[in-house]
Design a protein around this motif. Sequence first.
Motif, PDB file in Angstrom:
ATOM      1  N   ARG A 173      54.564   5.527  30.940  1.00 13.96           N
ATOM      2  CA  ARG A 173      55.220   6.023  32.154  1.00 13.96           C
ATOM      3  C   ARG A 173      54.733   5.290  33.399  1.00 13.96           C
ATOM      4  NH1 ARG A 173      59.182   8.581  31.560  1.00 13.96           N
ATOM      5  NH2 ARG A 173      59.636   8.139  33.716  1.00 13.96           N
ATOM      6  N   ASP A 190      62.984   8.982  29.626  1.00 12.58           N
ATOM      7  CA  ASP A 190      64.108   9.047  30.558  1.00 12.58           C
ATOM      8  C   ASP A 190      65.448   9.236  29.868  1.00 12.58           C
ATOM      9  OD1 ASP A 190      62.697   8.257  33.188  1.00 12.58           O
ATOM     10  OD2 ASP A 190      62.064   6.699  31.780  1.00 12.58           O
ATOM     11  N   VAL A 191      65.599   8.633  28.685  1.00 14.81           N
ATOM     12  CA  VAL A 191      66.900   8.599  28.022  1.00 14.81           C
ATOM     13  C   VAL A 191      66.746   8.946  26.545  1.00 14.81           C
ATOM     14  CG1 VAL A 191      68.962   7.215  27.537  1.00 14.81           C
ATOM     15  CG2 VAL A 191      67.589   6.722  29.581  1.00 14.81           C
ATOM     16  N   ILE A 192      67.650   9.773  26.047  1.00 15.58           N
ATOM     17  CA  ILE A 192      67.724  10.061  24.610  1.00 15.58           C
ATOM     18  C   ILE A 192      68.962   9.378  24.051  1.00 15.58           C
ATOM     19  CG2 ILE A 192      68.135  11.860  22.882  1.00 15.58           C
ATOM     20  CD1 ILE A 192      66.477  13.760  24.581  1.00 15.58           C
ATOM     21  N   THR A 197      68.041  17.724  29.002  1.00 11.09           N
ATOM     22  CA  THR A 197      68.109  17.430  30.438  1.00 11.09           C
ATOM     23  C   THR A 197      67.936  15.944  30.740  1.00 11.09           C
ATOM     24  OG1 THR A 197      65.736  17.882  30.622  1.00 11.09           O
ATOM     25  CG2 THR A 197      67.251  19.707  31.069  1.00 11.09           C
ATOM     26  N   LYS A 198      67.629  15.137  29.733  1.00 11.06           N
ATOM     27  CA  LYS A 198      67.445  13.699  29.940  1.00 11.06           C
ATOM     28  C   LYS A 198      68.806  13.010  30.069  1.00 11.06           C
ATOM     29  CE  LYS A 198      63.020  14.274  28.936  1.00 11.06           C
ATOM     30  NZ  LYS A 198      61.960  14.207  29.951  1.00 11.06           N
ATOM     31  N   ASN A 246      63.367  15.978  23.983  1.00 13.53           N
ATOM     32  CA  ASN A 246      63.603  16.338  25.383  1.00 13.53           C
ATOM     33  C   ASN A 246      62.310  16.732  26.086  1.00 13.53           C
ATOM     34  OD1 ASN A 246      65.760  16.810  27.441  1.00 13.53           O
ATOM     35  ND2 ASN A 246      64.924  18.880  27.417  1.00 13.53           N
ATOM     36  N   CYS A 265      70.031   5.388  33.698  1.00 10.53           N
ATOM     37  CA  CYS A 265      68.741   5.816  33.136  1.00 10.53           C
ATOM     38  C   CYS A 265      68.039   6.793  34.075  1.00 10.53           C
ATOM     39  CB  CYS A 265      67.838   4.613  32.893  1.00 10.53           C
ATOM     40  SG  CYS A 265      68.338   3.517  31.549  1.00 10.53           S
ATOM     41  N   ARG A 266      68.223   6.584  35.381  1.00 14.74           N
ATOM     42  CA  ARG A 266      67.570   7.438  36.382  1.00 14.74           C
ATOM     43  C   ARG A 266      68.443   8.624  36.791  1.00 14.74           C
ATOM     44  NH1 ARG A 266      66.127   2.021  38.594  1.00 14.74           N
ATOM     45  NH2 ARG A 266      67.962   2.177  39.952  1.00 14.74           N
ATOM     46  N   LYS A 267      69.589   8.769  36.122  1.00 15.85           N
ATOM     47  CA  LYS A 267      70.549   9.859  36.399  1.00 15.85           C
ATOM     48  C   LYS A 267      71.082   9.796  37.825  1.00 15.85           C
ATOM     49  CE  LYS A 267      70.241  13.805  34.334  1.00 15.85           C
ATOM     50  NZ  LYS A 267      69.832  15.165  33.921  1.00 15.85           N
TER      51      LYS A 267
END
Length: 342
Positions: free
Chosen positions: A228, A254-256, A273-274, A249, A9-11
Amino acid sequence: MNQEFLKACRKEKNAFVPVWYMRQAGRSQPEYRKIKEKYSLFEITHQPELCAQVTKLPVDQHGVDAAILYKDIMSPIPAMGLDVEIKSGIGPVIDQPVRTREDVERLGKINPEQDVPYVLDTIKILRTQLDVPLITFGGAPFTLASYMIEGGPSRDYHNTKAMMYSDPETWFMLMDKLGDMTVTYAKAQIAAGAQAFQIFDSWVGALNAADYRKYIRPVMHRIFSELREEGVPLILYGTGARHLIMEWNDLPIDVIGLDWRISPREARQMGVTKALQGNLDPSILLAPWEVIEQRAKEILDEGMEEPGFIFNVGKGIFPQVDIAVLKKLTSFIHDYSSKKLG
């Protein structure tokens, strides 16, 4: 605790691609069907120990990397003053739909500690039992409104769109009330211990992008902006919404979540970019294993091209799916991705 889902989720870098399945709790599980012979969905959710058992079952059976709380997106709606019945084979049914300004004005506010204490108690129980993160969720204002206005599931959302187009003042009043409810409900779940929050906007794909920007985006931006500060990953999912991906986006999420109509690579090529979550067509789970494995490989190969990928189905698991297949798929995802990422 297994943190791979939260890392994705946080990449952040994963040791393997985490996986969970929408509607993993229920439907396809024999143990769940036995419970449902005795209790309705709402009756299960009103019994925290039983609801926790149902939520935890797929974690124990399949080895997935996250649990998702067993409940329905309509669970908080009775607290607003509407009677909702979940009818088997149909879905949520409301005998007295919301159609006028007066109907909207009558809708009340939710007090989670008083109105849905059983949801919060279930979350607290699960946090003592799980070794994977707990996801909780809510319905998005458009999707909730569609049930409230249509009186149940719809193919065309004529009444919903009629209010939106012909009486925008009433529409935005409804969006504001549902937005307030969603924020209050989500914050209570997070305070109780939820480690991620997903909003299901299941039917918003029925709108075009211009109408989404005008009638839906303001309330969605407000909801996610207010959440958030809670510090947990925020996920947005809908079906048939490829044309809204870039709108999503731009939201503070955070996530799609992707359905099977758009691949991870396509989403990123469009400019997303998510972190991404998806997107196996659940119907493929009825195919021979060779087909399932090949499709899973394709999704994993695309998903792993960038950090921030969670394997999931593109829509919920349905009753005909064999739980042994889900267990085998979960093991394959872990094994295949760990070798690639290692």
